[in-house]
Design a protein around this motif. Structure first.
Motif, PDB file in Angstrom:
ATOM      1  N   TRP B  98       0.810  -1.224   0.000  1.00  0.00           N
ATOM      2  CA  TRP B  98       0.000   0.000   0.000  1.00  0.00           C
ATOM      3  C   TRP B  98       0.841   1.271   0.000  1.00  0.00           C
ATOM      4  CZ3 TRP B  98      -4.257  -0.458  -2.244  1.00  0.00           C
ATOM      5  CH2 TRP B  98      -4.998  -1.646  -2.147  1.00  0.00           C
ATOM      6  N   LYS B 100       3.736   1.550  -1.466  1.00  0.00           N
ATOM      7  CA  LYS B 100       4.218   1.608  -2.843  1.00  0.00           C
ATOM      8  C   LYS B 100       3.097   2.086  -3.766  1.00  0.00           C
ATOM      9  CE  LYS B 100       7.401  -1.340  -5.298  1.00  0.00           C
ATOM     10  NZ  LYS B 100       7.219  -1.881  -6.625  1.00  0.00           N
ATOM     11  N   PHE B 101       1.903   1.529  -3.570  1.00  0.00           N
ATOM     12  CA  PHE B 101       0.739   1.899  -4.353  1.00  0.00           C
ATOM     13  C   PHE B 101       0.500   3.400  -4.231  1.00  0.00           C
ATOM     14  CE2 PHE B 101      -3.257   1.155  -6.426  1.00  0.00           C
ATOM     15  CZ  PHE B 101      -4.166   2.039  -5.859  1.00  0.00           C
ATOM     16  N   GLU B 104       3.664   5.316  -5.883  1.00  0.00           N
ATOM     17  CA  GLU B 104       3.884   5.122  -7.329  1.00  0.00           C
ATOM     18  C   GLU B 104       2.657   5.408  -8.168  1.00  0.00           C
ATOM     19  OE1 GLU B 104       5.702   1.306  -8.016  1.00  0.00           O
ATOM     20  OE2 GLU B 104       7.456   1.855  -6.814  1.00  0.00           O
TER      21      GLU B 104
END
Lengths: 222, 222
Positions: B98, B100-101, B104
């Motif tokens: 999450w 990273k989500f 990114e």
């Protein structure tokens, strides 16, 4: 012992990162090949946010994103550690893993480069590879030191897939005369038994890369 | 005594994440404000030659860059205070997924939406809405992304609770509303109510002024 399954796609370097990590740890797993043009219900259920491979399913619980899967494997199976014990060295490994991830787009642009762009894209890729060689690898045999670690696995695509990329573009960058230490690393990396025995066939990969480039470059890409 | 320095910027959500983490752990540190937009100091360039950005944490002379890498380092190095990440490997994988989500996907879409115009902004708005829906879904019936108390995902998602709200008012990019995203709305209220969060936010007027100046400068160059 809980069941381990890996949903993958044969040409994907991201999938191979996970295969290598599992094999380095001696973890038994079942491999499921996905047809990305016709994704399985299981894949869509296990990775609804991205709908991509690889997905590792351990005891029914899915983990997506290759780099996250690598950290999960490292934390779940403690044999043959793939990250340094020292927190600062771990942070440096994670920094360089993230660097490689951030620069993906540049390599992708190089791969898709038209005749007009090639010179510019080549220059950008060379700059990145120099940083990786000089600052991440330095004088070490592997990014992980004397033996391969997660950072080597994350850069693994440079040792095999990038050969196809260069072939398709028609420009050689990762050569001994240009990047001696990084080139040597690619040789050493592919000599490691787990890596050597787990690579996709080069000619099949090259055909796939040529086909993929045409697909991306066509006027109406899917 | 261990020496901890943080090179950051008072207005940066990334820098703010690290300050919150250090304070949660009760770590004494020296904050050095870098005006990165206008000038990069020799020390910053020495400690982060690769990206030349803030935040950079320097612990006993050793630098670490990239906020997500720094947060994991802080969690591994200081055992005082609450854990930023859970102990269970699967839960840790979810946190990493999450964060990273968010960094990114969500952040770039929201940021682009605020600074673009016309069709590009419309596209960013659609993308951001879909991404916020996914975030709203992960909250389900939890008070925080971390459960009953804030964790790394909450710290990383700071941008939407404060910076986005200010930007939306300023540039008229309305993607988040409490009506459309009630769970995120409740999360924001609870989040901004946490002492550690509200005591470490940049002053609203100062931040608005900076954004307004940048917005006006961008409008001129367009």
């Amino acid at each position: 012992m809980e069941e381990v399954r890996l949903h993958g796609f044969w040409p994907s370097p991201y999938v191979y990162r996970v295969i290598w990590a599992l094999k380095l740890k001696g973890v038994q797993y079942e491999y499921i090949e996905e047809d990305l043009s016709n994704k399985s219900q299981a894949l869509l259920q296990y990775n609804p946010a991205h709908k991509k491979v690889p997905v590792l399913v351990h005891g029914g619980k899915p983990v997506a994103e290759s780099l996250i899967i690598l950290e999960y494997i490292e934390e779940t199976w403690s044999q043959n550690p793939l990250l340094p014990a020292d927190p600062h060295e771990r942070a440096m490994a994670r920094f360089w893993i993230d660097f490689g991830q951030q620069k993906c787009r540049t390599f992708f642009s190089f791969y898709l480069a038209t005749e007009e762009d090639k010179e510019k894209e080549t220059k950008e890729v060379l700059e990145i590879l120099k940083i990786i060689q000089d600052q991440a690898l330095g004088d070490k045999k592997f990014f992980g030191g004397n033996k391969i670690g997660l950072l080597d696995l994350s850069f693994g695509w440079l040792a095999h897939w990038f050969e196809c990329t260069q072939e398709v573009v028609g420009i050689q960058i990762l050569e001994h005369s240009i990047l001696p230490r990084l080139y040597e690393w690619t040789v050493n990396f592919k000599e490691e038994p787990v890596i050597k025995e787990n690579l996709p066939d080069s000619s099949k990969l090259l055909t796939h890369f040529r086909w993929l480039k045409e697909k991306f470059s066509s006027p109406n890409p899917k | 005594m261990a020496e901890v320095k943080l090179f950051g910027n008072w207005a940066s959500p990334f820098s703010c994440r690290v300050e919150v983490a250090l304070k949660l752990k009760g770590v004494e540190y020296e904050f050095i404000n870098e005006d990165v937009q206008n000038y990069k100091s020799p020390l910053l360039l020495k400690y982060n030659p690769v990206h030349k950005k803030v935040p950079v944490l320097v612990h006993n002379g050793k630098p670490i860059s990239e906020s997500l890498v720094i947060l994991e380092y802080i969690d591994e190095t200081w055992e005082t205070g609450p854990s930023l990440l859970p102990k269970d490997p699967y839960e840790r994988a979810l946190v990493r997924f999450w964060t990273k989500f968010f960094d990114e996907k969500c952040l770039p879409a929201l940021w682009n939406g605020c600074w673009s115009v016309g069709e590009e902004q419309e596209k960013a708005k659609e993308e951001s809405t879909e991404l916020l829906k996914i975030l709203e879904g992960t909250l389900s019936d939890k008070k925080f992304f971390g459960g009953d108390t804030i964790g790394m995902v909450d710290i990383v998602a700071n941008f939407i609770s404060y910076w986005l709200i200010i930007l939306q008012e300023l540039v008229g990019f309305q993607v988040y509303t409490k009506e459309k995203f009630p769970k995120l709305g409740e999360w924001m209220d609870d989040y901004l109510n946490c002492n550690i969060i509200k005591e470490n936010l940049p002053p609203k007027e100062k931040l608005t002024a900076i954004f307004r100046a940048r917005f006006e400068a961008a409008a001129v160059t367009k």
